[in-house]
Design a protein around this motif. Structure first.
Motif, PDB file in Angstrom:
ATOM      1  N   VAL A  47      -5.618  -1.283  -3.404  1.00 36.32           N
ATOM      2  CA  VAL A  47      -4.937  -0.139  -3.651  1.00 36.32           C
ATOM      3  C   VAL A  47      -6.150   0.385  -4.772  1.00 36.32           C
TER       4      VAL A  47
ATOM      5  N   ASN B 253      -7.425  11.463   8.195  1.00 40.25           N
ATOM      6  CA  ASN B 253      -6.741  10.679   7.021  1.00 40.25           C
ATOM      7  C   ASN B 253      -5.937  11.712   5.994  1.00 40.25           C
TER       8      ASN B 253
ATOM      9  N   VAL C   3      -7.353  12.632  -2.634  1.00 38.97           N
ATOM     10  CA  VAL C   3      -6.211  11.993  -2.703  1.00 38.97           C
ATOM     11  C   VAL C   3      -4.974  12.806  -3.600  1.00 38.97           C
TER      12      VAL C   3
ATOM     13  N   TRP D 261     -12.967   8.820   5.405  1.00 35.22           N
ATOM     14  CA  TRP D 261     -12.113   8.423   4.224  1.00 35.22           C
ATOM     15  C   TRP D 261     -11.802   9.457   3.625  1.00 35.22           C
TER      16      TRP D 261
ATOM     17  N   LEU E 288      -1.776  10.524   5.499  1.00 36.91           N
ATOM     18  CA  LEU E 288      -1.445  10.602   3.837  1.00 36.91           C
ATOM     19  C   LEU E 288      -0.069  11.593   3.784  1.00 36.91           C
TER      20      LEU E 288
ATOM     21  N   VAL F  96       1.006  -1.370  -0.204  1.00 36.42           N
ATOM     22  CA  VAL F  96      -0.007   0.049  -0.075  1.00 36.42           C
ATOM     23  C   VAL F  96       0.744   1.110  -0.050  1.00 36.42           C
TER      24      VAL F  96
ATOM     25  N   GLN G  94     -12.000   4.227  -5.516  1.00 31.85           N
ATOM     26  CA  GLN G  94     -11.319   3.931  -4.282  1.00 31.85           C
ATOM     27  C   GLN G  94     -11.451   4.964  -3.248  1.00 31.85           C
ATOM     28  N   ARG G  95     -11.606   4.534  -2.034  1.00 30.96           N
ATOM     29  CA  ARG G  95     -11.802   5.411  -0.820  1.00 30.96           C
ATOM     30  C   ARG G  95     -10.491   4.782   0.156  1.00 30.96           C
ATOM     31  N   TRP G  96      -9.914   5.876   0.582  1.00 39.28           N
ATOM     32  CA  TRP G  96      -8.714   5.609   1.556  1.00 39.28           C
ATOM     33  C   TRP G  96      -8.823   5.874   2.959  1.00 39.28           C
TER      34      TRP G  96
END
Length: 361
Positions: free
Chosen positions: A284, A306, A245, A239, A310, A189, A206-208
């Protein structure tokens, strides 16, 4: 009248052992516990001595059946000596991780250590396009049992489920962190964010969700104290959406059909080019966000959101280059970047062809 200072007496609290104590998460935890007035003694277990003061170091291979003799004075043990490196061969890694967890549980039972705390990952929920966001903490485990790191975690979770049955009186607590970030964390990841572009699968957003090492440590503190038990998720609240992102990382997304992404990745893994199976790429590109309900009810709050987590990840991976989990040299990274829209998978295939031509020449 004497002015000699009297040292405070040690707490009458529990004696806590931590495996993998010399480095990484283990080191962070023993340092934290060593400063707690509620802990009587901290036993630091590893195959080499670390640098944390105020703890009792015991050098031991956690797979050694003689481990029981080294923890006979312990009230609870936290097992953190787990190899998650993408560079370790899957057979070697699984043998180490599963054997280590088995030995810890068996040794703890032999000397009547009543509380065992294990750390796996929220990856065990599985990453799927159809996953609700967030997943309930008690959601069924749908991860694939393959040769990726998640297969190790699934075996450890089976062991955790069986241990109280096989050893009545033993309590096993399992923490499942979201995607870990922080000093020393190197996983499939985190390597995703070493790539020049962010791979996405066509038709899926995608959600992170992340978990900083510091926040895993505070959650482990609650488990050590017995304030939380059972199986629980650990991570930041909420998220990040793909657009967030992109903005934080400064990297653009690009889409590939799922068949191309996973088919090519699996072929590269089969010939030994990439370290992880194609199923690891699910983590991912598909969501696996978990609701941390148990910790939230206990009053625990992560110190980072988050976005901050990150950013911490980006600081750690600065200057590194990887594609599909494979760490690249600078020349290879430049070549892959030039590969255009298919950089994450096709770019790696181009590197393989180039390397083969060199060997033949």
């Amino acid at each position: 009248m004497s002015t000699r200072q009297v040292r405070p007496r040690r707490s009458a609290g529990p004696v806590i052992a931590v495996t993998g104590a010399a480095d990484g998460i283990g080191r962070a935890l023993v340092a934290r516990l060593a400063g707690s007035a509620d802990i009587k003694k901290v036993i630091a277990l590893d195959d080499h001595r670390g640098d944390v003061p105020g703890v009792t170091w015991r050098v031991v291979d956690i797979r050694d059946p003689q481990l029981a003799q080294r923890i006979s004075d312990v009230d609870a043990i936290v097992h953190l000596d787990v190899d998650q490196s993408p560079e370790t061969g899957h057979r070697e890694r699984r043998a180490y991780n599963v054997r280590g967890a088995q030995t810890v549980v068996t040794a703890a039972a032999a000397v009547r250590v009543r509380r065992v705390i294990l750390v796996t990952s929220a990856m065990v929920y599985g990453a799927q396009e159809s996953n609700p966001v967030p997943l309930p903490e008690d959601a069924p485990l749908s991860a694939e049992f393959d040769d990726g790191i998640v297969g190790d975690f699934l075996e450890i979770e089976e062991l955790a489920a069986m241990a109280p049955v096989a050893h009545p009186g033993m309590t096993v607590t399992v923490l499942r962190p979201a995607a870990l970030v922080g000093p020393g964390i190197d996983t499939v990841v985190t390597r995703h964010f070493e790539a020049p572009r962010l791979l996405t699968v066509k038709g899926c957003a995608q959600r992170w969700q992340f978990c900083h090492v510091d926040d895993l440590v505070t959650a482990l503190e609650l488990a050590v104290s017995g304030e939380v038990t059972g199986t629980l998720a650990v991570g930041c609240e909420g998220w990040l959406e793909p657009e967030e992102v992109e903005e934080i990382t400064g990297r653009r997304r690009f889409e590939l059909p799922a068949a191309i992404t996973f088919g090519t990745a699996q072929r590269l893994h089969r010939i030994g080019v990439t370290p992880a199976p194609a199923t690891d790429l699910h983590y991912v590109v598909y969501p696996w966000v978990a609701d941390c309900a148990t910790l939230r009810t206990a009053g625990w709050k992560p110190s980072r959101d988050n976005a901050e987590a990150l950013n911490a990840l980006l600081e750690e991976v600065a200057g590194r280059h990887a594609l599909v989990g494979r760490r690249l040299a600078r020349k290879e990274a430049t070549m892959a970047t030039a590969a255009g829209a298919t950089v994450a998978v096709i770019g790696t295939a181009a590197i393989v062809r180039r390397a083969r031509r060199k060997r033949r020449g």
